[in-house]
Design a protein around this motif. Structure first.
Motif, PDB file in Angstrom:
ATOM      1  N   THR A   1      29.010  26.002  46.487  1.00  0.00           N
ATOM      2  CA  THR A   1      28.139  25.823  45.322  1.00  0.00           C
ATOM      3  C   THR A   1      26.899  26.703  45.462  1.00  0.00           C
ATOM      4  N   THR A   2      26.291  26.713  46.645  1.00  0.00           N
ATOM      5  CA  THR A   2      25.119  27.564  46.889  1.00  0.00           C
ATOM      6  C   THR A   2      25.442  29.025  46.629  1.00  0.00           C
ATOM      7  N   VAL A   3      26.559  29.477  47.202  1.00  0.00           N
ATOM      8  CA  VAL A   3      26.945  30.886  47.075  1.00  0.00           C
ATOM      9  C   VAL A   3      27.227  31.239  45.614  1.00  0.00           C
ATOM     10  N   LYS A   4      27.927  30.362  44.904  1.00  0.00           N
ATOM     11  CA  LYS A   4      28.264  30.641  43.494  1.00  0.00           C
ATOM     12  C   LYS A   4      27.014  30.681  42.615  1.00  0.00           C
ATOM     13  N   ILE A   5      26.002  29.901  42.972  1.00  0.00           N
ATOM     14  CA  ILE A   5      24.728  29.966  42.235  1.00  0.00           C
ATOM     15  C   ILE A   5      24.061  31.320  42.491  1.00  0.00           C
TER      16      ILE A   5
ATOM     17  N   PHE B   1      26.026  36.834  54.541  1.00  0.00           N
ATOM     18  CA  PHE B   1      26.291  35.395  54.537  1.00  0.00           C
ATOM     19  C   PHE B   1      27.730  35.212  54.991  1.00  0.00           C
ATOM     20  N   TYR B   2      27.910  34.565  56.133  1.00  0.00           N
ATOM     21  CA  TYR B   2      29.258  34.423  56.693  1.00  0.00           C
ATOM     22  C   TYR B   2      29.607  32.944  56.776  1.00  0.00           C
ATOM     23  N   SER B   3      30.603  32.540  56.007  1.00  0.00           N
ATOM     24  CA  SER B   3      30.990  31.135  55.986  1.00  0.00           C
ATOM     25  C   SER B   3      32.401  30.983  56.547  1.00  0.00           C
ATOM     26  N   SER B   4      32.561  30.091  57.511  1.00  0.00           N
ATOM     27  CA  SER B   4      33.871  29.895  58.128  1.00  0.00           C
ATOM     28  C   SER B   4      33.924  28.547  58.818  1.00  0.00           C
TER      29      SER B   4
ATOM     30  N   LYS C   1      23.508  42.013  40.608  1.00  0.00           N
ATOM     31  CA  LYS C   1      24.891  41.803  41.045  1.00  0.00           C
ATOM     32  C   LYS C   1      25.553  43.098  41.508  1.00  0.00           C
ATOM     33  N   LYS C   2      25.008  44.231  41.074  1.00  0.00           N
ATOM     34  CA  LYS C   2      25.559  45.521  41.498  1.00  0.00           C
ATOM     35  C   LYS C   2      25.349  45.762  42.988  1.00  0.00           C
ATOM     36  N   LYS C   3      24.405  45.015  43.573  1.00  0.00           N
ATOM     37  CA  LYS C   3      24.075  45.223  44.991  1.00  0.00           C
ATOM     38  C   LYS C   3      24.607  44.087  45.875  1.00  0.00           C
ATOM     39  N   ILE C   4      25.602  43.350  45.327  1.00  0.00           N
ATOM     40  CA  ILE C   4      26.176  42.219  46.056  1.00  0.00           C
ATOM     41  C   ILE C   4      27.678  42.417  46.212  1.00  0.00           C
ATOM     42  N   GLY C   5      28.218  42.051  47.380  1.00  0.00           N
ATOM     43  CA  GLY C   5      29.661  42.048  47.615  1.00  0.00           C
ATOM     44  C   GLY C   5      30.103  40.639  47.962  1.00  0.00           C
ATOM     45  N   TYR C   6      31.345  40.289  47.603  1.00  0.00           N
ATOM     46  CA  TYR C   6      31.802  38.905  47.775  1.00  0.00           C
ATOM     47  C   TYR C   6      33.289  38.864  48.100  1.00  0.00           C
ATOM     48  N   VAL C   7      33.632  38.152  49.169  1.00  0.00           N
ATOM     49  CA  VAL C   7      35.030  37.835  49.460  1.00  0.00           C
ATOM     50  C   VAL C   7      35.156  36.314  49.445  1.00  0.00           C
ATOM     51  N   PRO C   8      35.725  35.736  48.371  1.00  0.00           N
ATOM     52  CA  PRO C   8      35.865  34.279  48.309  1.00  0.00           C
ATOM     53  C   PRO C   8      36.973  33.782  49.230  1.00  0.00           C
TER      54      PRO C   8
ATOM     55  N   SER D   1      34.992  44.462  48.367  1.00  0.00           N
ATOM     56  CA  SER D   1      33.637  43.901  48.449  1.00  0.00           C
ATOM     57  C   SER D   1      32.623  44.903  48.996  1.00  0.00           C
ATOM     58  N   LEU D   2      33.120  45.937  49.693  1.00  0.00           N
ATOM     59  CA  LEU D   2      32.242  46.892  50.376  1.00  0.00           C
ATOM     60  C   LEU D   2      32.138  48.259  49.697  1.00  0.00           C
ATOM     61  N   LEU D   3      33.073  48.553  48.807  1.00  0.00           N
ATOM     62  CA  LEU D   3      33.192  49.884  48.178  1.00  0.00           C
ATOM     63  C   LEU D   3      31.876  50.452  47.664  1.00  0.00           C
ATOM     64  N   HIS D   4      31.074  49.602  47.011  1.00  0.00           N
ATOM     65  CA  HIS D   4      29.840  50.058  46.355  1.00  0.00           C
ATOM     66  C   HIS D   4      28.631  49.990  47.284  1.00  0.00           C
ATOM     67  N   ASN D   5      28.891  49.777  48.596  1.00  0.00           N
ATOM     68  CA  ASN D   5      27.840  49.759  49.616  1.00  0.00           C
ATOM     69  C   ASN D   5      26.715  48.779  49.266  1.00  0.00           C
ATOM     70  N   PRO D   6      27.061  47.479  49.088  1.00  0.00           N
ATOM     71  CA  PRO D   6      26.061  46.490  48.643  1.00  0.00           C
ATOM     72  C   PRO D   6      25.037  46.153  49.728  1.00  0.00           C
ATOM     73  N   ASP D   7      23.940  45.539  49.310  1.00  0.00           N
ATOM     74  CA  ASP D   7      22.871  45.153  50.239  1.00  0.00           C
ATOM     75  C   ASP D   7      23.007  43.716  50.736  1.00  0.00           C
ATOM     76  N   ILE D   8      23.706  42.876  49.956  1.00  0.00           N
ATOM     77  CA  ILE D   8      23.978  41.496  50.383  1.00  0.00           C
ATOM     78  C   ILE D   8      25.481  41.263  50.285  1.00  0.00           C
ATOM     79  N   LEU D   9      26.046  40.686  51.331  1.00  0.00           N
ATOM     80  CA  LEU D   9      27.479  40.408  51.364  1.00  0.00           C
ATOM     81  C   LEU D   9      27.727  38.928  51.625  1.00  0.00           C
ATOM     82  N   PHE D  10      28.630  38.360  50.845  1.00  0.00           N
ATOM     83  CA  PHE D  10      29.047  36.975  51.032  1.00  0.00           C
ATOM     84  C   PHE D  10      30.508  36.966  51.454  1.00  0.00           C
ATOM     85  N   PHE D  11      30.774  36.456  52.641  1.00  0.00           N
ATOM     86  CA  PHE D  11      32.139  36.372  53.147  1.00  0.00           C
ATOM     87  C   PHE D  11      32.505  34.913  53.390  1.00  0.00           C
TER      88      PHE D  11
END
Length: 262
Positions: free
Chosen positions: A49-53, A193-196, A80-87, A153-163
């Motif tokens: 929920t935090t990540v989706k917000i 942000f690394y969630s596992s 959002k252009k500077k964010i990458g996400y792997v759900p 998730s990495l192609l556009h060289n984002p500044d924040i990544l959510f994994f």
């Protein structure tokens, strides 16, 4: 955002309800650049929920959320252009080839087709799946699909990544490559942000571990700081202590006893 000490992510008194259920109960966080954050908690604790917000997928929250110093409630989607996400579970357009999917994602981020095609081709080769760049994703194994998602998730060289569970299905060599990639990205000032649920990995790669339970942060610090505040040794044991789950041995024993029944 050029100020060196400005937070990449700033969350103040974040609350979120789904109907009558309060999922987030007042989250406060300041995240600086160059940190690998292990964001952990039991299922239903409020991590996703935090990540989706933060990603702008969920609305209707209370509190203030700033990304790159900008309040996300302003309606701007530029950040959002500077964010990458792997759900954890992702829907991939698997009737497309890897080339079609990755160039499509790159173009969504505003990249030129020729540039993203050349970049994607090199990245899939480095990740050991260059020979299937023009094959349909529906023919890929789980690990191969996961590699495509990571690259996307990495192609556009984002500044924040959510994994979220990014190692799912990856072979041992690819896990080593991935860990090295995120370590080097953090050294370049990227925020990760690394969630596992694999505590050993979180323990090893994170500069800072944030444990959320019941919609609240119950621990925040380096692994060694968490150790000094706990009577337990490993992160898994600290996790179990702080989330109140200590019946795992009894449950496992009972489970096995049921298996033995005639």
């Amino acid at each position: 955002m050029n100020e060196e000490n400005q937070s990449m992510i700033s969350i103040k008194d974040l609350k979120m309800n789904f109907g009558d259920k309060q999922v987030l109960k007042g989250i406060n966080l300041e995240i600086q650049s160059g940190q690998i954050i292990g964001y952990i908690g039991p299922n239903g604790a409020g991590k996703s929920t935090t990540v989706k917000i933060l990603l702008g997928i969920l609305e209707g929250f209370q509190g203030q959320v700033k990304v790159f110093g900008e309040d996300i409630s302003s309606g701007s989607i530029e950040y959002k252009k500077k964010i990458g996400y792997v759900p954890e579970t992702a829907e991939v357009y698997d009737t497309l080839t890897a080339q079609e999917y990755l160039t499509f994602i790159g173009e969504l981020y505003g990249m030129d087709f020729e540039i993203v095609d050349k970049k994607a081709q090199r990245l899939v080769s480095l990740f050991g799946i260059g020979d299937v760049y023009n094959s349909r994703i529906s023919s890929f194994s789980k690990g191969m699909k996961q590699k495509v998602l990571i690259i996307a998730s990495l192609l556009h060289n984002p500044d924040i990544l959510f994994f979220d569970e990014p190692l799912s299905g990856l072979d041992a060599n690819s896990v080593m490559i991935f860990k090295e990639i995120i370590t080097e990205l953090a050294a370049q000032g990227k925020t990760i942000f690394y969630s596992s649920h694999i505590m050993e990995v979180v323990e090893k790669i994170s500069d800072r571990i944030i444990l959320i339970n019941g919609g609240q942060i119950v621990a925040d610090g380096t692994f060694s700081e968490l150790q000094t505040k706990s009577s337990e040794g490993s992160l898994e044991e600290i996790f179990n202590q702080l989330t109140g789950f200590n019946q795992y041995k009894e449950i496992a024993s009972e489970f096995i006893s049921v298996l033995k029944e005639a």
